[in-house]
Design a protein around this motif. Structure first.
Motif, short mmCIF file in Angstrom:
data_model
loop_
_atom_site.label_atom_id
_atom_site.label_comp_id
_atom_site.label_asym_id
_atom_site.label_seq_id
_atom_site.Cartn_x
_atom_site.Cartn_y
_atom_site.Cartn_z
N PHE A 44 -30.86 66.08 -6.29
CA PHE A 44 -29.94 65.79 -7.40
C PHE A 44 -29.41 64.36 -7.24
N GLU A 45 -29.71 63.50 -8.20
CA GLU A 45 -29.26 62.10 -8.14
C GLU A 45 -28.25 61.85 -9.27
N ARG A 46 -27.12 61.22 -8.92
CA ARG A 46 -26.06 61.05 -9.91
C ARG A 46 -26.45 60.10 -11.05
N ASP A 47 -27.24 59.05 -10.73
CA ASP A 47 -27.62 58.04 -11.73
C ASP A 47 -29.13 58.15 -11.99
N VAL B 132 -20.49 67.33 -8.15
CA VAL B 132 -19.10 66.95 -7.88
C VAL B 132 -18.45 67.85 -6.83
N GLY B 133 -19.12 68.93 -6.46
CA GLY B 133 -18.58 69.80 -5.42
C GLY B 133 -19.51 70.96 -5.17
N ALA C 159 -21.22 67.44 -12.84
CA ALA C 159 -20.34 66.87 -13.85
C ALA C 159 -20.79 67.38 -15.22
N GLY C 160 -19.84 67.65 -16.10
CA GLY C 160 -20.20 68.13 -17.43
C GLY C 160 -20.19 69.64 -17.52
#
Ligand code: GLY
Length: 367
Positions: free
Chosen positions: A30-33, A179-180, A193-194
């Motif tokens: 999982f990559e944030r960007d 995010v957690g 997120a989202g």
């Protein structure tokens, strides 16, 4: 449910994901960007420098760096073959240069520290430095040759790792910021997120400077962002030898030159500061006067994952080995990637490796 979720698609997360996928595990990263957009590796110079940095590195981290360095040539070669991408691995070597009498005295200490640690190092006259790197100017009064301090291109490495991960059957999810995480029905629930979520049997936290914010409640990981700014200049040097002064480094790529790096404790602020850029340019042009005539192609800013004791945290946090950490690589994330991938795999598969004792992330849970 996925078998293994890797949180973080930077150099460490991808190296881990690729190694696990290659070993037959079902893995999602999982990559944030977008790939290579916000991670530290996108701004990294890619120096593989166990000898040059020995005096400024905790001894356990140097032991890890030496072990990873030994693996680097075959790892880079394998990834280039698996992905069809040249990762820019270059073994021309590094020269540490002195720009005045103080620097020359400092080089003596570096040389002693390098020899004590068993690295090959050789004193160079001004002319010998110029023979290895003709781009250095008259301010350079001497140097040290570190023939086994190399370089790689971290941006190409990221693409090569993502390609190899996918061809080994792994999945890379971009724009998917975790995010957690929390325990849920004997598995791990990842909150994205989202409002989206995902479930995994096991989780590897490899989110670089962001790692602390992903940890489950009550599990400490003293990792923080340490900002670095690198200037990308649009002209190559006359040779590929890396030049290091006591205050900056100059890394010649095939088609450009990197000048780095600031080391700033400013939290998550992303804007490069004029003062830091000025100091880099001033030092860079003292060592390599042709810097004056090079176009500025980019100011790259990254967040190194600093860790309290300077030793990366790699290993399992629970007895069942469902939660693994690979974080806190600070200035050595590129160098330590092959070893970290092997150690995470050993940890997940329950194969003890003596190096895991050096990196045990549970050391921060004691008091
Ligand atoms: N490894 C180089 C740096 O962190 O600037």
């Amino acid at each position: 449910m996925t078998e293994i979720a890797v949180v973080g698609g930077g150099i460490i997360g991808l190296a881990v994901g690729e190694e696990l996928a290659r070993a037959g595990h079902e893995v999602t990263v999982f990559e944030r960007d977008a790939l290579g957009e916000g991670c530290a590796a996108a701004a990294a110079a890619g120096m593989l420098a166990p000898a040059a940095e020995v005096d400024a590195t905790p001894a356990p981290t140097t032991r890890l760096a030496v072990e990873s360095h030994r693996r680097f040539p075959s790892w880079a070669e394998r990834l280039s073959r698996a992905s069809g991408i040249d990762v820019g691995f270059d073994q021309t070597g590094t020269v540490m240069v002195a720009l005045d009498a103080d620097d020359l005295r400092e080089l003596v200490h570096h040389e002693e520290a390098q020899r004590r640690a068993g690295f090959e190092t050789r004193r160079l006259s001004r002319d010998e430095v110029r023979a290895l790197q003709p781009s250095v100017g008259p301010a350079v009064v001497g140097g040290l040759l570190l023939p086994h301090d190399w370089q790689v291109d971290p941006r190409r490495l990221l693409v090569a790792l993502a390609t190899a991960l996918r061809s080994a059957g792994g999945t890379l999810r971009e724009h998917a910021p975790v995010v957690g995480i929390e325990r849920h029905d004997g598995a791990w629930l990842l909150r994205l997120a989202g409002g989206e979520s995902a479930v995994a049997r096991r989780v590897v936290i490899a989110a670089g400077a962001w790692s602390a914010s992903v940890m489950p409640p009550g599990v400490p990981l003293p990792v923080r962002p340490v900002r670095g700014t690198v200037i990308r200049l649009g002209t190559p040097l006359e040779s590929r030898a890396v030049v290091r002064t006591p205050r900056a480094y100059i890394v010649p790529r095939e088609d450009s030159t990197l000048l780095g790096a600031t080391v700033e404790e400013r939290g998550w602020a992303r804007e490069a500061l004029a003062g830091g850029v000025f100091e880099l340019l001033k030092e860079g042009r003292r060592a390599v006067p042709s810097v004056d005539d090079m176009p500025v192609a980019e100011l790259a800013v990254g967040f190194r994952p600093g860790i309290r004791d300077g030793v990366p945290a790699i290993g399992a946090l629970d007895e069942e080995r469902t939660l693994i950490v690979a974080a806190g690589h600070y200035r050595k994330g590129i160098e330590l990637a092959p070893l970290t991938a092997d150690l995470v795999r050993a940890s997940l598969e329950g194969r003890p490796d003596p190096l895991l004792a050096e990196t045990d992330p549970r050391r921060f849970m004691k008091g």
